[in-house]
Scaffold this active site. Structure first.
Site, PDB file in Angstrom:
ATOM      1  N   ASP A  32       0.812  -1.200  -0.093  1.00 46.73           N
ATOM      2  CA  ASP A  32       0.033   0.016   0.085  1.00 46.73           C
ATOM      3  C   ASP A  32       1.104   1.368   0.114  1.00 46.73           C
ATOM      4  O   ASP A  32       0.582   2.053  -0.748  1.00 46.73           O
ATOM      5  CB  ASP A  32      -0.955   0.134   1.206  1.00 46.73           C
ATOM      6  CG  ASP A  32      -2.087  -1.119   1.073  1.00 46.73           C
ATOM      7  OD1 ASP A  32      -1.832  -1.733   0.130  1.00 46.73           O
ATOM      8  OD2 ASP A  32      -2.745  -1.057   2.159  1.00 46.73           O
ATOM      9  N   TYR A  35       1.881   1.988  -3.275  1.00 47.38           N
ATOM     10  CA  TYR A  35       0.837   2.419  -4.001  1.00 47.38           C
ATOM     11  C   TYR A  35       0.489   3.872  -3.678  1.00 47.38           C
ATOM     12  O   TYR A  35       0.364   4.934  -4.670  1.00 47.38           O
ATOM     13  CB  TYR A  35      -0.473   1.755  -3.734  1.00 47.38           C
ATOM     14  CG  TYR A  35      -1.578   2.123  -4.283  1.00 47.38           C
ATOM     15  CD1 TYR A  35      -1.986   1.762  -5.663  1.00 47.38           C
ATOM     16  CD2 TYR A  35      -2.685   2.778  -3.726  1.00 47.38           C
ATOM     17  CE1 TYR A  35      -3.176   2.232  -6.402  1.00 47.38           C
ATOM     18  CE2 TYR A  35      -4.082   3.448  -4.108  1.00 47.38           C
ATOM     19  CZ  TYR A  35      -4.306   3.021  -5.736  1.00 47.38           C
ATOM     20  OH  TYR A  35      -5.208   3.432  -6.026  1.00 47.38           O
ATOM     21  N   SER A  81     -14.201   7.431  -0.840  1.00 48.82           N
ATOM     22  CA  SER A  81     -12.952   7.094  -0.287  1.00 48.82           C
ATOM     23  C   SER A  81     -12.538   8.024   0.648  1.00 48.82           C
ATOM     24  O   SER A  81     -13.240   8.911   0.996  1.00 48.82           O
ATOM     25  CB  SER A  81     -11.891   6.997  -1.577  1.00 48.82           C
ATOM     26  OG  SER A  81     -10.711   6.435  -0.941  1.00 48.82           O
ATOM     27  N   LEU A  82     -11.292   7.974   1.225  1.00 45.68           N
ATOM     28  CA  LEU A  82     -10.805   9.085   2.178  1.00 45.68           C
ATOM     29  C   LEU A  82      -9.522   9.655   1.804  1.00 45.68           C
ATOM     30  O   LEU A  82      -8.836   9.007   0.951  1.00 45.68           O
ATOM     31  CB  LEU A  82     -10.732   8.471   3.431  1.00 45.68           C
ATOM     32  CG  LEU A  82     -11.621   8.112   4.335  1.00 45.68           C
ATOM     33  CD1 LEU A  82     -11.413   7.092   5.790  1.00 45.68           C
ATOM     34  CD2 LEU A  82     -12.625   9.202   4.741  1.00 45.68           C
ATOM     35  N   GLU A 115     -10.708   7.019  14.809  1.00 47.85           N
ATOM     36  CA  GLU A 115     -11.114   5.461  14.953  1.00 47.85           C
ATOM     37  C   GLU A 115      -9.991   4.849  14.033  1.00 47.85           C
ATOM     38  O   GLU A 115      -9.307   5.460  13.152  1.00 47.85           O
ATOM     39  CB  GLU A 115     -12.421   5.223  14.058  1.00 47.85           C
ATOM     40  CG  GLU A 115     -13.512   6.190  14.251  1.00 47.85           C
ATOM     41  CD  GLU A 115     -14.709   5.965  13.327  1.00 47.85           C
ATOM     42  OE1 GLU A 115     -14.694   5.236  12.353  1.00 47.85           O
ATOM     43  OE2 GLU A 115     -15.656   6.833  13.614  1.00 47.85           O
ATOM     44  N   LYS A 117      -8.088   2.725  11.469  1.00 50.90           N
ATOM     45  CA  LYS A 117      -8.464   2.420  10.272  1.00 50.90           C
ATOM     46  C   LYS A 117      -8.356   0.907   9.751  1.00 50.90           C
ATOM     47  O   LYS A 117      -6.980   0.475   9.861  1.00 50.90           O
ATOM     48  CB  LYS A 117      -7.608   3.277   9.113  1.00 50.90           C
ATOM     49  CG  LYS A 117      -8.090   3.039   7.746  1.00 50.90           C
ATOM     50  CD  LYS A 117      -7.585   4.416   6.761  1.00 50.90           C
ATOM     51  CE  LYS A 117      -7.939   4.255   5.376  1.00 50.90           C
ATOM     52  NZ  LYS A 117      -7.525   2.924   4.599  1.00 50.90           N
ATOM     53  N   ASP A 119      -7.785  -2.356   8.081  1.00 49.94           N
ATOM     54  CA  ASP A 119      -7.267  -2.971   6.686  1.00 49.94           C
ATOM     55  C   ASP A 119      -7.939  -4.162   6.606  1.00 49.94           C
ATOM     56  O   ASP A 119      -7.412  -5.314   6.417  1.00 49.94           O
ATOM     57  CB  ASP A 119      -5.810  -2.924   6.813  1.00 49.94           C
ATOM     58  CG  ASP A 119      -5.319  -3.162   5.549  1.00 49.94           C
ATOM     59  OD1 ASP A 119      -5.793  -2.745   4.433  1.00 49.94           O
ATOM     60  OD2 ASP A 119      -3.880  -3.513   5.190  1.00 49.94           O
ATOM     61  N   ARG A 138     -17.431  -2.225  -2.188  1.00 53.38           N
ATOM     62  CA  ARG A 138     -17.517  -0.901  -2.756  1.00 53.38           C
ATOM     63  C   ARG A 138     -17.239  -0.703  -4.211  1.00 53.38           C
ATOM     64  O   ARG A 138     -18.050   0.142  -4.931  1.00 53.38           O
ATOM     65  CB  ARG A 138     -16.150  -0.209  -2.107  1.00 53.38           C
ATOM     66  CG  ARG A 138     -16.219   1.312  -2.509  1.00 53.38           C
ATOM     67  CD  ARG A 138     -15.261   1.998  -1.383  1.00 53.38           C
ATOM     68  NE  ARG A 138     -13.727   1.755  -1.974  1.00 53.38           N
ATOM     69  CZ  ARG A 138     -12.741   2.469  -1.381  1.00 53.38           C
ATOM     70  NH1 ARG A 138     -13.059   3.456  -0.856  1.00 53.38           N
ATOM     71  NH2 ARG A 138     -11.497   2.041  -1.919  1.00 53.38           N
ATOM     72  N   TYR A 229     -18.602   1.125  11.019  1.00 54.41           N
ATOM     73  CA  TYR A 229     -18.144   2.370  11.285  1.00 54.41           C
ATOM     74  C   TYR A 229     -18.849   3.714  10.785  1.00 54.41           C
ATOM     75  O   TYR A 229     -18.535   4.667  10.709  1.00 54.41           O
ATOM     76  CB  TYR A 229     -16.764   2.289  10.831  1.00 54.41           C
ATOM     77  CG  TYR A 229     -16.391   2.141   9.552  1.00 54.41           C
ATOM     78  CD1 TYR A 229     -16.746   2.912   8.345  1.00 54.41           C
ATOM     79  CD2 TYR A 229     -15.264   1.071   9.043  1.00 54.41           C
ATOM     80  CE1 TYR A 229     -16.355   2.331   7.190  1.00 54.41           C
ATOM     81  CE2 TYR A 229     -15.202   0.559   8.062  1.00 54.41           C
ATOM     82  CZ  TYR A 229     -15.544   1.289   6.916  1.00 54.41           C
ATOM     83  OH  TYR A 229     -15.262   0.931   5.643  1.00 54.41           O
ATOM     84  N   LYS A 322      -2.583   8.143   7.895  1.00 55.21           N
ATOM     85  CA  LYS A 322      -1.784   7.064   7.394  1.00 55.21           C
ATOM     86  C   LYS A 322      -0.702   6.600   8.503  1.00 55.21           C
ATOM     87  O   LYS A 322       0.122   7.773   8.927  1.00 55.21           O
ATOM     88  CB  LYS A 322      -1.326   6.897   5.880  1.00 55.21           C
ATOM     89  CG  LYS A 322      -2.283   6.733   4.986  1.00 55.21           C
ATOM     90  CD  LYS A 322      -2.859   5.450   4.894  1.00 55.21           C
ATOM     91  CE  LYS A 322      -3.516   5.193   3.462  1.00 55.21           C
ATOM     92  NZ  LYS A 322      -3.213   3.920   3.035  1.00 55.21           N
ATOM     93  N   CYS A 415      27.672 -27.985   1.869  1.00 57.85           N
ATOM     94  CA  CYS A 415      27.602 -27.014   2.819  1.00 57.85           C
ATOM     95  C   CYS A 415      28.490 -26.035   2.513  1.00 57.85           C
ATOM     96  O   CYS A 415      29.765 -26.126   2.043  1.00 57.85           O
ATOM     97  CB  CYS A 415      28.115 -27.526   3.977  1.00 57.85           C
ATOM     98  SG  CYS A 415      28.421 -26.473   5.449  1.00 57.85           S
ATOM     99  N   CYS A 418      31.806 -25.931   4.897  1.00 53.71           N
ATOM    100  CA  CYS A 418      32.833 -27.211   4.998  1.00 53.71           C
ATOM    101  C   CYS A 418      33.044 -27.945   3.710  1.00 53.71           C
ATOM    102  O   CYS A 418      33.780 -28.907   3.538  1.00 53.71           O
ATOM    103  CB  CYS A 418      32.692 -28.004   6.072  1.00 53.71           C
ATOM    104  SG  CYS A 418      31.295 -29.054   5.863  1.00 53.71           S
ATOM    105  N   CYS A 433      23.708 -30.181   7.596  1.00 51.52           N
ATOM    106  CA  CYS A 433      24.975 -30.548   7.369  1.00 51.52           C
ATOM    107  C   CYS A 433      25.436 -31.536   8.195  1.00 51.52           C
ATOM    108  O   CYS A 433      25.523 -31.146   9.259  1.00 51.52           O
ATOM    109  CB  CYS A 433      26.026 -29.206   7.225  1.00 51.52           C
ATOM    110  SG  CYS A 433      27.697 -29.741   7.322  1.00 51.52           S
ATOM    111  N   CYS A 438      32.411 -29.565  10.859  1.00 47.51           N
ATOM    112  CA  CYS A 438      32.151 -28.209  10.180  1.00 47.51           C
ATOM    113  C   CYS A 438      32.453 -26.803  10.924  1.00 47.51           C
ATOM    114  O   CYS A 438      31.964 -26.639  11.883  1.00 47.51           O
ATOM    115  CB  CYS A 438      30.455 -27.920   9.642  1.00 47.51           C
ATOM    116  SG  CYS A 438      30.110 -26.714   8.786  1.00 47.51           S
TER     117      CYS A 438
END
Ligand code: IVH
Length: 679
Positions: A32, A35, A81-82, A115, A117, A119, A138, A229, A322, A415, A418, A433, A438
């Site tokens: 996010d 974005y 949206s917000l 409040e 948010k 996700d 939505r 909400y 955010k 390995c 060794c 191993c 080793c």
């Protein structure tokens, strides 16, 4: 085309693609935060070039067009949206804009709802005459998808409102978030892995994938939850409990009608308090049962909301503050394999350093061969790195672009330390191993011996051990007790004082109790609890070496597997030689007080220790509590009797204790607590 126009076109195209992946396919390809950065850049460019702003820009729309799997639902009231604020300055700037729009000199007397948010997935649920009739996603804000049958399976979505039928609104749209409780996420992914199915990258993704199922019984099998909400459309008489003038009253009406609302929601006055409350939520973001990616601040009064109005995509009366991202993308430079003290070969990702979840991450474990395959991460991939809170960083998965993927990585057959063969036994997920000699295993074995939970030798970490081995000063743990300060002086970074301190630390460790020595030996499957049981019942290292499988397995808490592992360990000739020397070097190899039980002063009491208590290591403090009949879990709850606060305590335990009103006592009073049982 100008540079700006070209960049704008590119950003619009890219954002539209991510919208489709996020909303349309529930399979986001970038975190996010990345974005958001694209959207912020596009908005900035559009504001500099108003002539290039178009109605089709993603900055003027919400989400993506609905898919064709579900039928369409036209929202009675658009689902907006917000706008985002990325720091307190932007939050203040928003409040100043709001006060101008409302023609108020200040917002000091204005109430805001603050409040978490959540996700998850926004959902609009319609009730007619008090009965559940429809649920819709939505979508693009105007038209969403009909997921009525699926949402009906979610227990926290009431089928009938708990209000009298006569007073139920004719139409009520309840808006809220569907989410997968964080506690359920790991379990769901475990089931997915066991069934050979795709793993979900985060709880949001898991919720979306669970909801958008053709078969509602699949949704029903996933423990989804709903938090309300917001009100959407409302057709109700003026006397209805929902015909309110404020958000706080609307939330109360929703609760009365049977919905859950976020318990952390508060209604407070003025922007300074809002900012403080945002910080409060940020501090606790990991304590909630849902993922929190921000804080939503809403003007409480509906008249003020009306006066403030909205843009084409978001209301002016609300904002999303955010929180700093916990996921970021970076390049996976290569995959390497580290060898632990038991020889286990663990693949890990070497990353182009990236700042995420509060620190710079340049490495992350990939656990084992199956995990690398399940995540399908490949060297040179762009990957999503996640670090929630102070937990260990994790590579979530690759960002799969169209086109060719880099070549797949294969687990090495030898390995890296060794050159011996790496072996994966059938039916096991780990690779080993098998060469006991080793060098990498040796470093890890000695560092483990010196670690805090074992012999607690100060100043003897992995790097120092490596240095001692390379200087040919030690080869095994018994060599430590033959080191002299003169041999150490002159090693890089080792002065007179630190050499003397290291030798003193080693000396001091001779008197650690037998159970700690057992932990330090690193016997496979034998942890601190088993070591304690073995030490107290069998009583000495000599006796443990003599004990046969029947005697070992008779110790409470020691099963056949551990018994077998102890017997094999002590009989291995290389180990036997080291044990002989440790015995000769005067370490504590006899349980000091077998059976001398302490008085049960703390019987049944839950005592949490945070920080270092003077005179005790963490394990010793816990052991002292347990020896007196108490328990000492890692977190504070209502059942906690008291919290003992030592040096450098954890902030979250203290906050929780204060919130719950649990008694807090300083570390200096720990001995008194043990003796009296009273905090
Ligand atoms: S109010 C017009 N409140 O955030 C106001 N949204 O980008 C609409 N969200 O789509 C939303 N928690 O999915 C609101 N307490 C909360 C929320 C919340 C999460 C989501 C919601 C919305 C997105 C806004």
């Amino acid at each position: 085309m100008s540079d700006a126009a070209a960049r704008i076109a590119l950003l619009r195209e890219e954002i539209a693609r991510h919208n489709e992946a996020y909303f349309g396919e529930d399979a986001p390809t970038i975190p996010d935060a990345d974005y958001d950065a694209l959207v912020v850049e596009l908005r900035r460019l559009e504001s500099l070039h108003p002539e290039l702003t178009g109605a089709d820009s993603p900055t003027t729309r919400v989400g993506s067009a609905p898919s064709t799997t579900f039928s369409s639902v036209h929202h009675r009231v658009p689902m907006m949206s917000l706008d985002n604020a990325f720091d307190d300055g932007e939050l203040r700037a928003w409040s100043e804009r709001l006060s101008r729009v409302l023609s108020l000199a200040s917002l000091d007397e204005v109430f805001f709802s603050v409040e978490p948010k959540i996700d998850g997935l926004a959902m609009s649920i319609t009730y007619e005459d008090g009965r559940y009739v429809q649920a819709a996603t939505r979508g693009d804000g105007l038209v969403g998808e009909d997921v009525t049958a699926n949402v009906a399976t979610i227990p926290s979505v009431p089928t009938t409102l708990t209000i009298r039928a006569r007073t139920a609104p004719r139409v009520l749209e309840v808006r809220g978030e569907i989410y997968l409780p964080v506690a359920q996420f790991a379990a769901l992914n475990e089931r997915q892995a066991a069934d050979g199915l795709r793993l979900f990258v985060n709880p949001r993704n898991a919720a979306a994938g669970s909801l958008r199922q053709k078969d509602p019984s699949v949704t029903a099998s996933r423990p989804l939850a709903f938090i309300a909400y917001q009100l959407g459309a409302l057709e109700a008489s003026a006397s209805s409990a929902f015909a309110t003038k404020s958000h706080a009253a609307a939330l109360a009406a929703l609760r009365d009608a049977g919905f859950h609302t976020a318990a952390e929601t508060v209604s407070i006055k003025g922007i300074d308090e809002v900012i403080q409350r945002c910080a409060w939520i940020e501090e606790r973001r990991h304590d909630f049962d849902y993922e929190v990616d921000g804080v939503v601040v809403k003007c409480d009064d509906f008249d003020l909301r009306e006066r403030a109005g909205a843009t084409s995509r978001a209301p002016r009366w609300a904002i999303a503050r955010k929180l700093p991202p916990e996921e970021r993308t970076t390049t996976l430079l290569r995959i390497e394999v580290s060898i632990g003290r038991t020889g286990r070969a663990t693949p890990y990702a070497v990353l182009d350093p990236v700042f995420v979840g509060g620190s710079t991450v340049s490495m992350a474990t990939l656990h084992n061969e199956d995990q690398v395959r399940a995540k399908d991460v490949r060297p040179k991939d762009t990957v999503v790195v996640r670090k929630a809170g102070d937990v260990i960083p994790e590579v979530v998965g690759p960002v799969v672009a169209t086109g060719r993927r880099p070549r797949r990585w294969h687990f090495p057959s030898t390995c890296p330390a060794c050159g011996g063969p790496l072996v994966r036994l059938e039916g096991e997920s780990d690779t080993y191993c098998t060469n006991l000699d080793c060098p990498s295993q040796r470093v890890q074995r000695i560092a483990h011996f010196a670690s805090r939970s074992a012999m607690d030798i100060e100043g003897l970490g992995e790097q120092r051990v490596l240095q001692l081995i390379e200087a040919n000063l030690v080869n095994d743990v018994a060599d430590l007790y033959e080191l002299a300060a003169e041999q150490l002086r002159g090693l890089e970074g080792m002065g007179e004082l630190s050499a003397a301190n290291l030798v003193a630390g080693i000396e001091e460790s001779r008197s650690r109790p037998l159970n700690r020595l057992l932990v330090g030996l690193g016997v496979r499957h034998l942890g601190p609890t088993g070591s304690k049981a073995i030490a107290s019942v069998i009583g000495s290292l000599e006796a443990i070496r003599e004990a046969d499988l029947v005697v070992l397995a008779a110790v409470e808490g020691i099963g056949e597997v551990i018994a077998e592992s102890i017997a094999t360990f002590v009989r291995n000739p290389l180990n036997a030689a080291v044990l002989d020397r440790l015995l000769a070097q005067g370490l504590t190899t006899v349980e000091m007080s077998p059976g001398a039980a302490a008085a049960p002063t703390l019987a049944g009491k839950v005592i949490v220790v945070t920080g270092t208590v003077p005179g005790y290591s963490r394990d010793e403090a816990i052991a002292a509590i347990e020896a007196r009949g108490g328990t000492s879990p890692g977190s504070v709850s209502k059942k906690t009797y008291c919290v003992v606060v030592g040096e450098s305590p954890g902030a979250s335990k203290l906050t929780k204790a204060t919130d719950l009103g649990v008694t807090i006592i300083p570390g200096e009073r720990f001995d008194e607590l043990l003796a009296t049982g009273v905090a």
